[in-house]
Write an enzyme that holds these catalytic residues in place. Structure first.
Site, PDB file in Angstrom:
ATOM      1  N   HIS A  54      32.123  35.943  43.179  1.00 18.87           N
ATOM      2  CA  HIS A  54      32.332  37.018  42.198  1.00 18.87           C
ATOM      3  C   HIS A  54      32.761  36.439  40.854  1.00 18.87           C
ATOM      4  O   HIS A  54      33.941  36.251  40.576  1.00 18.87           O
ATOM      5  CB  HIS A  54      33.393  37.979  42.704  1.00 18.87           C
ATOM      6  CG  HIS A  54      33.469  39.263  41.943  1.00 18.87           C
ATOM      7  ND1 HIS A  54      33.867  40.444  42.517  1.00 18.87           N
ATOM      8  CD2 HIS A  54      33.197  39.563  40.647  1.00 18.87           C
ATOM      9  CE1 HIS A  54      33.842  41.414  41.617  1.00 18.87           C
ATOM     10  NE2 HIS A  54      33.441  40.888  40.467  1.00 18.87           N
ATOM     11  N   HIS A  56      31.727  36.517  36.413  1.00 19.73           N
ATOM     12  CA  HIS A  56      31.003  37.117  35.295  1.00 19.73           C
ATOM     13  C   HIS A  56      30.881  36.042  34.216  1.00 19.73           C
ATOM     14  O   HIS A  56      31.815  35.817  33.446  1.00 19.73           O
ATOM     15  CB  HIS A  56      31.768  38.331  34.737  1.00 19.73           C
ATOM     16  CG  HIS A  56      31.984  39.432  35.727  1.00 19.73           C
ATOM     17  ND1 HIS A  56      31.112  40.493  35.858  1.00 19.73           N
ATOM     18  CD2 HIS A  56      32.973  39.637  36.638  1.00 19.73           C
ATOM     19  CE1 HIS A  56      31.564  41.325  36.798  1.00 19.73           C
ATOM     20  NE2 HIS A  56      32.688  40.814  37.294  1.00 19.73           N
ATOM     21  N   PHE A  57      29.729  35.384  34.161  1.00 19.33           N
ATOM     22  CA  PHE A  57      29.532  34.323  33.177  1.00 19.33           C
ATOM     23  C   PHE A  57      28.979  34.846  31.848  1.00 19.33           C
ATOM     24  O   PHE A  57      28.659  34.078  30.952  1.00 19.33           O
ATOM     25  CB  PHE A  57      28.646  33.211  33.749  1.00 19.33           C
ATOM     26  CG  PHE A  57      29.405  32.246  34.640  1.00 19.33           C
ATOM     27  CD1 PHE A  57      30.770  32.339  34.815  1.00 19.33           C
ATOM     28  CD2 PHE A  57      28.730  31.224  35.303  1.00 19.33           C
ATOM     29  CE1 PHE A  57      31.467  31.455  35.624  1.00 19.33           C
ATOM     30  CE2 PHE A  57      29.414  30.324  36.117  1.00 19.33           C
ATOM     31  CZ  PHE A  57      30.783  30.443  36.277  1.00 19.33           C
ATOM     32  N   ARG A  58      28.825  36.167  31.735  1.00 22.25           N
ATOM     33  CA  ARG A  58      28.664  36.900  30.475  1.00 22.25           C
ATOM     34  C   ARG A  58      27.323  36.756  29.776  1.00 22.25           C
ATOM     35  O   ARG A  58      27.067  37.485  28.805  1.00 22.25           O
ATOM     36  CB  ARG A  58      29.776  36.510  29.488  1.00 22.25           C
ATOM     37  CG  ARG A  58      31.190  36.785  29.975  1.00 22.25           C
ATOM     38  CD  ARG A  58      31.405  38.221  30.339  1.00 22.25           C
ATOM     39  NE  ARG A  58      32.808  38.566  30.579  1.00 22.25           N
ATOM     40  CZ  ARG A  58      33.201  39.653  31.204  1.00 22.25           C
ATOM     41  NH1 ARG A  58      32.304  40.505  31.703  1.00 22.25           N
ATOM     42  NH2 ARG A  58      34.480  39.897  31.361  1.00 22.25           N
ATOM     43  N   GLU A 138      27.718  43.597  41.790  1.00 23.31           N
ATOM     44  CA  GLU A 138      28.781  44.536  41.966  1.00 23.31           C
ATOM     45  C   GLU A 138      28.324  45.948  41.573  1.00 23.31           C
ATOM     46  O   GLU A 138      28.077  46.234  40.402  1.00 23.31           O
ATOM     47  CB  GLU A 138      29.987  44.074  41.124  1.00 23.31           C
ATOM     48  CG  GLU A 138      31.201  44.884  41.130  1.00 23.31           C
ATOM     49  CD  GLU A 138      32.259  44.258  40.202  1.00 23.31           C
ATOM     50  OE1 GLU A 138      33.372  44.785  40.197  1.00 23.31           O
ATOM     51  OE2 GLU A 138      31.974  43.265  39.501  1.00 23.31           O
ATOM     52  N   HIS A 172      32.342  47.638  43.835  1.00 24.97           N
ATOM     53  CA  HIS A 172      33.599  47.853  43.113  1.00 24.97           C
ATOM     54  C   HIS A 172      34.038  49.271  43.456  1.00 24.97           C
ATOM     55  O   HIS A 172      33.461  50.240  42.972  1.00 24.97           O
ATOM     56  CB  HIS A 172      33.378  47.700  41.602  1.00 24.97           C
ATOM     57  CG  HIS A 172      34.598  47.961  40.782  1.00 24.97           C
ATOM     58  ND1 HIS A 172      35.031  47.075  39.822  1.00 24.97           N
ATOM     59  CD2 HIS A 172      35.468  49.006  40.732  1.00 24.97           C
ATOM     60  CE1 HIS A 172      36.115  47.559  39.237  1.00 24.97           C
ATOM     61  NE2 HIS A 172      36.391  48.740  39.780  1.00 24.97           N
ATOM     62  N   HIS A 231      37.186  42.499  45.115  1.00 25.25           N
ATOM     63  CA  HIS A 231      38.557  42.492  44.587  1.00 25.25           C
ATOM     64  C   HIS A 231      39.453  43.601  45.161  1.00 25.25           C
ATOM     65  O   HIS A 231      39.980  44.445  44.432  1.00 25.25           O
ATOM     66  CB  HIS A 231      38.572  42.548  43.065  1.00 25.25           C
ATOM     67  CG  HIS A 231      37.612  43.519  42.442  1.00 25.25           C
ATOM     68  ND1 HIS A 231      37.537  44.848  42.793  1.00 25.25           N
ATOM     69  CD2 HIS A 231      36.679  43.353  41.470  1.00 25.25           C
ATOM     70  CE1 HIS A 231      36.615  45.459  42.078  1.00 25.25           C
ATOM     71  NE2 HIS A 231      36.073  44.566  41.267  1.00 25.25           N
ATOM     72  N   ASP A 299      36.635  37.257  40.625  1.00 24.32           N
ATOM     73  CA  ASP A 299      36.297  38.248  39.606  1.00 24.32           C
ATOM     74  C   ASP A 299      36.535  37.643  38.230  1.00 24.32           C
ATOM     75  O   ASP A 299      37.090  38.286  37.328  1.00 24.32           O
ATOM     76  CB  ASP A 299      37.099  39.539  39.792  1.00 24.32           C
ATOM     77  CG  ASP A 299      36.616  40.672  38.890  1.00 24.32           C
ATOM     78  OD1 ASP A 299      35.496  40.574  38.347  1.00 24.32           O
ATOM     79  OD2 ASP A 299      37.367  41.660  38.734  1.00 24.32           O
ATOM     80  N   HIS A 303      37.501  37.235  28.519  1.00 21.81           N
ATOM     81  CA  HIS A 303      37.390  37.891  27.221  1.00 21.81           C
ATOM     82  C   HIS A 303      38.108  37.017  26.209  1.00 21.81           C
ATOM     83  O   HIS A 303      38.996  36.224  26.559  1.00 21.81           O
ATOM     84  CB  HIS A 303      38.030  39.277  27.241  1.00 21.81           C
ATOM     85  CG  HIS A 303      37.437  40.210  28.241  1.00 21.81           C
ATOM     86  ND1 HIS A 303      36.234  40.844  28.046  1.00 21.81           N
ATOM     87  CD2 HIS A 303      37.885  40.628  29.462  1.00 21.81           C
ATOM     88  CE1 HIS A 303      35.961  41.613  29.091  1.00 21.81           C
ATOM     89  NE2 HIS A 303      36.936  41.485  29.970  1.00 21.81           N
TER      90      HIS A 303
END
Length: 433
Positions: A54, A56-58, A138, A172, A231, A299, A303
């Site tokens: 899990h 988030h490499f954006r 997710e 989620h 999560h 997760d 940011h």
């Protein structure tokens, strides 16, 4: 490559030889071959590479937060040899064309990877499932999570499509109907670490997760789908998932942080689902330790500092974690909270089993040579500016952790902490391709 005198998680000291992508031999003593690279692992512990299902490499869409290059460097430096990226990028990964776009970006990864497909009102399951999708999700069951939130009817459609394609579904689980809007009236309007971030924990109440997990398990059972709960932040939700036969993950921030930390973290501790009470955190930890929880996953949701310094209702939710997951778990081993073999199960063996990665997650002959060398006698202080994620911060700043000395992906060294954080790029492969 030959690693000599390495201590395995079960306490045995062995030599381990890798050839091509695999672990070729494990024995009490092996002689080096002509021209073979040898690593003296005396006094060090050899672990299977962690699998973070899990992250988030954006990319695409939010390169200012993270990229596949920076995110995978962070993974490698933290002993993670396989990551699974989630679909809520911009544009979201909801059809074959968008999957191909993300796959091109993922080719920059240092570590192996999977790419999840997403579900929106515009998703195209036919073209999506023609690609090597790792899992569906997710899948967001809360409208307030933005454009990726879906209703019950769409969720049932997604479960049926995934079951037909024999693809697991990651969820989620929060029921937005149970969010407490009145809690946000307590928001002081402050910014950064001075914000009253506990309002967010009150707003996205524990009941919203517990209800959604129960509903998701019932729907998945009806559709015959394989369900994984992302999560999980409450012990009640873990118990529901376990009873239903669904796998679930706990993130390091829910395992090690609670609402008591929010006075210091402020909006840097805002996440979905939010941090829970210290009592719930302790009960969650007990379920991680006793085997009720299947998987630890981060997760990883980076940011920028500027974005997180906005007021509580404006700051984005999420914290980075891919580089600190295994080091924090190993510190728990040092402190006596978790056993080393339990950590291996949580971070490597069980994720591999749950998601069908039959060649990963174990130090056994014939398995992928995804390996991490650590010194369990030494820990160091976590410093956000020293980590390799593009965001440059962590909610665990100042904590002690055990970082890898060497990270190996399919027989090649991708991170060498002994040589001043030396990385080798471009070795990652799609685990479903």
């Amino acid at each position: 490559m030959l690693l000599t005198n390495a201590e395995l998680p079960d306490g045995r000291v062995r030599d381990v030889r890798t050839e091509d992508d695999r672990i070729a031999e494990i024995a009490e003593s092996l002689h080096s071959l002509p021209g073979e690279e040898t690593v003296d692992a005396t006094g060090l512990t050899l672990l299977p590479g962690a699998i973070d299902v899990h992250v988030h490499f954006r990319q695409p869409g939010h390169d200012q937060k993270e990229t596949w290059a920076t995110g995978s460097r962070s993974a490698a430096a933290g002993g993670v040899t396989t990551v699974v990226d989630q679909p809520n990028t911009s544009p979201p990964t909801v059809d074959g064309e968008r999957f191909d776009e993300k796959a091109d970006l993922a080719a920059h990864s240092l570590v192996d990877y999977g790419i999840n497909g997403g579900v929106t009102d515009e998703w195209e399951p036919e073209s999506l499932f023609e690609r090597p999708v790792f899992a569906l999700g997710e899948v967001f069951l809360a409208d307030s999570t933005g454009e990726m939130g879906i209703d019950a009817e769409r969720f049932e459609e997604a479960l049926t499509a995934a079951a037909d394609a024999d693809v697991p579904v990651t969820v989620h689980a929060e029921n937005a109907d149970l969010f407490d809007e009145s809690a946000l009236e307590g928001d002081t309007g402050g910014a950064g670490r001075d914000a009253d971030a506990d309002c967010w924990s009150q707003y996205r109440a524990a009941a919203a997760e517990i209800d959604a997990v129960e509903s998701a398990c019932e729907a998945a059972d009806g559709a015959g789908a394989t369900l994984h709960i992302a999560h999980t932040s409450t012990p009640e939700a873990v118990d529901i998932a376990a009873e239903a036969g669904a796998s679930c993950e706990v993130s390091p921030h829910h395992l090690l942080l609670s609402r008591e930390d929010l006075s210091e973290l402020g909006t840097f501790g805002r996440m979905n689902p939010p941090l829970r009470s210290e009592d719930r955190r302790e009960e969650l930890y007990e379920r991680v330790a006793d085997g009720t929880v299947d998987v630890i996953a981060t997760d990883h949701a980076p940011h920028t500092v500027a974005e997180k310094e906005a007021g509580l209702t404006d700051a984005p939710s999420g914290v980075p974690g891919v580089e600190t997951m295994l080091p924090l778990l190993l510190q728990e081993v040092r402190d006596g909270g978790l056993g080393l073999e339990r950590v291996v199960d949580l971070a490597a063996a069980t994720p591999a089993d749950r998601f069908g990665l039959s060649q990963k997650g174990r130090i056994e002959e014939g398995y992928d040579a995804d390996l991490v060398l650590v010194n369990l006698e030494e820990s160091e202080e976590i410093r956000g500016e020293a980590l390799h994620s593009k965001c440059g911060w962590t909610p665990f700043d100042g904590r002690e952790a055990v970082f890898p000395e060497l990270t190996i992906v399919r027989g090649d060294i991708v991170y060498d902490g002994r040589a001043g954080d030396r990385f080798t790029a471009g070795l990652g492969e799609n685990v479903r391709a």
